[in-house]
Write an enzyme that holds these catalytic residues in place. Structure first.
Site, PDB file in Angstrom:
ATOM      1  N   SER A 208       0.845  -1.203   0.000  1.00  0.00           N
ATOM      2  CA  SER A 208       0.000   0.000   0.000  1.00  0.00           C
ATOM      3  C   SER A 208       0.877   1.249   0.000  1.00  0.00           C
ATOM      4  O   SER A 208       2.058   1.190  -0.373  1.00  0.00           O
ATOM      5  CB  SER A 208      -0.927  -0.017   1.219  1.00  0.00           C
ATOM      6  OG  SER A 208      -1.875   1.004   1.115  1.00  0.00           O
ATOM      7  N   ASN A 209       0.321   2.380   0.402  1.00  0.00           N
ATOM      8  CA  ASN A 209       1.069   3.636   0.490  1.00  0.00           C
ATOM      9  C   ASN A 209       0.540   4.439   1.682  1.00  0.00           C
ATOM     10  O   ASN A 209      -0.325   3.976   2.410  1.00  0.00           O
ATOM     11  CB  ASN A 209       0.958   4.424  -0.820  1.00  0.00           C
ATOM     12  CG  ASN A 209      -0.497   4.686  -1.169  1.00  0.00           C
ATOM     13  OD1 ASN A 209      -1.192   5.387  -0.457  1.00  0.00           O
ATOM     14  ND2 ASN A 209      -0.965   4.070  -2.262  1.00  0.00           N
ATOM     15  N   TYR A 210       1.059   5.662   1.843  1.00  0.00           N
ATOM     16  CA  TYR A 210       0.780   6.424   3.072  1.00  0.00           C
ATOM     17  C   TYR A 210      -0.500   7.267   3.024  1.00  0.00           C
ATOM     18  O   TYR A 210      -0.741   8.063   3.927  1.00  0.00           O
ATOM     19  CB  TYR A 210       1.954   7.358   3.371  1.00  0.00           C
ATOM     20  CG  TYR A 210       3.237   6.638   3.693  1.00  0.00           C
ATOM     21  CD1 TYR A 210       3.362   5.908   4.872  1.00  0.00           C
ATOM     22  CD2 TYR A 210       4.321   6.693   2.827  1.00  0.00           C
ATOM     23  CE1 TYR A 210       4.537   5.250   5.172  1.00  0.00           C
ATOM     24  CE2 TYR A 210       5.504   6.035   3.124  1.00  0.00           C
ATOM     25  CZ  TYR A 210       5.609   5.319   4.297  1.00  0.00           C
ATOM     26  OH  TYR A 210       6.773   4.675   4.589  1.00  0.00           O
TER      27      TYR A 210
END
Ligand code: PMT
Length: 399
Positions: A208-210
């Site tokens: 995923s990412n932030y």
């Protein structure tokens, strides 16, 4: 804009309460119906007789009428109003509102209020600047209340500074602008994507990412406040969509977001694609937790569908499509390429090179590029204010 609007006017114990009489008159002249709720301290500064004469309605102050015991329903007022305006709002009332201290009729009305709430603070400069007042005002903003900033000038204390309640004419203009904006997107359907996507590896891990979803949720809030029916397609986030005009659809992966977006977009007037969609997903999903065996682990990743590019292909002349570009380098050129390749009308560029911009925080710093080659830079602002700028910009380019 105020004709026929139902306004609950809350008045508290400040010398600026005398201005509430002018405020009442202006609102009534504009065709609004005004119901005054006054605190016990407010009555020390302006009499209910003045206010009931101006508004042509009995002023509400206590929970019960002293003469016959009639119950005044704060709940009914909360349902009746199109807007609640508290002017003047003292530091004490702001503190009670921020913390739910429901010890008078005004605060119970505030807590029952379904309509938007506007607060016009009035106090001495040091009280206004005090961290506790500022923290309380921030709390009110986080509840979605609108703060009408006080002006600077001579104060009742004979000191000079920020704390004077804004003039009645300016408060009325503020409300008029609000109602005007409120209708800008009425009857429009807007698809907004927000947050990250999770690309599952095994039952306990994902790629995923932030992204927190804050930017996309702020956009959804602003569009709904302006009257749009919002379809908020959200990846996994810890946020709640507060406005009733927002229909939230939760998804997890890029493929799920793609399926929902392509299904919804044909019936939309616009799409704003703020989600940080994972570009790749694991080629396979391990049914059981992948165990470490001391060896390097090689993952095969497959490209995810590009939602923005797909909607760009589907887009009709009547639809508007807005994308985001999150960059770390060569920002302008990358954003321009995405604008063209994905057939967007606008792209909102935010760069991780700029302090306070991008993921997770409450602020962002953006530039907007149009398909016609225009570029406008905006300063660092709260994500809500950035969302307002984006919607104002799009509206001004689609008149
Ligand atoms: O959520 P926050 O913590 O508040 O952070 C906000 C944000 C940084 C996520 C937001 O402001 C932002 O920049 N969103 C887009 C992030 C991104 O993925 O940018 P991109 O340059 O990789 O993608 C370009 C555009 O294509 C975006 O509109 C994106 O939604 C879209 N896209 C990308 C890949 C993909 N498979 N499908 C897409 O639709």
């Amino acid at each position: 804009m105020l004709n026929g609007k139902k306004i609950v006017l809350g008045i508290t114990g400040s010398i600026a309460a005398y201005k509430a009489a002018f405020l009442c008159r202006l609102l009534i002249k504009k065709g609004a119906e005004v119901q005054v709720v006054i605190t016990p301290a407010g009555k020390e500064f302006i009499t209910p007789v003045t206010l009931s004469t101006l508004t042509n309605k009995p002023v509400v102050s206590a929970f019960f009428a002293a003469n016959d015991g009639t119950w005044h329903s704060h709940v009914d007022m909360g349902l009746w109003a199109d807007v609640m305006l508290i002017a003047p709002a003292t530091a004490a009332t702001i503190g009670k509102m921020a913390n739910g201290i429901a010890d008078n009729m005004l605060i119970t009305t505030y807590l029952s209020m379904k309509a938007p709430v506007f607060v016009a603070p009035a106090m001495d400069l040091d009280m206004y600047a005090h961290p506790s007042t500022q923290a309380n005002l921030e709390k009110l903003k986080s509840y979605g209340n609108h703060i009408i900033e006080p002006a600077s000038g001579f104060l009742a204390s004979s000191l000079e500074g920020k704390g004077r309640m804004e003039e009645p004419e300016a408060i009325v203009a503020y409300l008029e602008t609000f109602f005007e904006k409120n209708q800008q997107l009425s009857k429009k359907k807007i698809l907004i994507t927000a947050g990250p996507t999770y690309e599952k590896l095994d039952p306990v891990r994902y790629i995923s990412n932030y992204s927190s979803g804050k930017m996309g949720f702020a956009l959804a809030e602003v569009c709904a406040e302006r009257g749009a029916e919002v379809f908020l397609l959200s990846g996994p986030v810890q946020l709640q969509a507060k406005h009733q005009g927002i229909k939230r659809i939760d998804v997890e992966s890029a493929v799920e977001m793609y399926q929902a977006a392509t299904r919804l977009f044909p019936s939309m007037d616009a799409g704003i694609l703020c989600a940080a969609v994972a570009d790749y997903r694991p080629a396979s999903f391990a049914e059981k937790k992948i165990k470490r065996n001391g060896e390097a682990l090689h993952l095969e990743l497959l490209p995810n569908p590009d939602i923005a590019a797909s909607l760009g292909k589907m887009k009709t002349q009547a639809q508007v499509l807005v994308g985001f570009a999150l960059e770390t380098d060569n920002e302008m050129q990358n954003a321009k390429n995405k604008l063209q390749k994905k057939n967007l009308d606008f792209i909102v560029l935010n760069s991780l090179q700029d302090a306070g911009a991008g993921f997770k925080g409450d602020t962002n710093k953006i530039s907007i590029l149009t398909a016609q080659g225009e570029k406008v830079d905006f300063p660092l602002k709260s994500k809500k204010a950035v969302a307002e700028d984006i919607i104002d910009f799009i509206l001004s380019h689609n008149e």
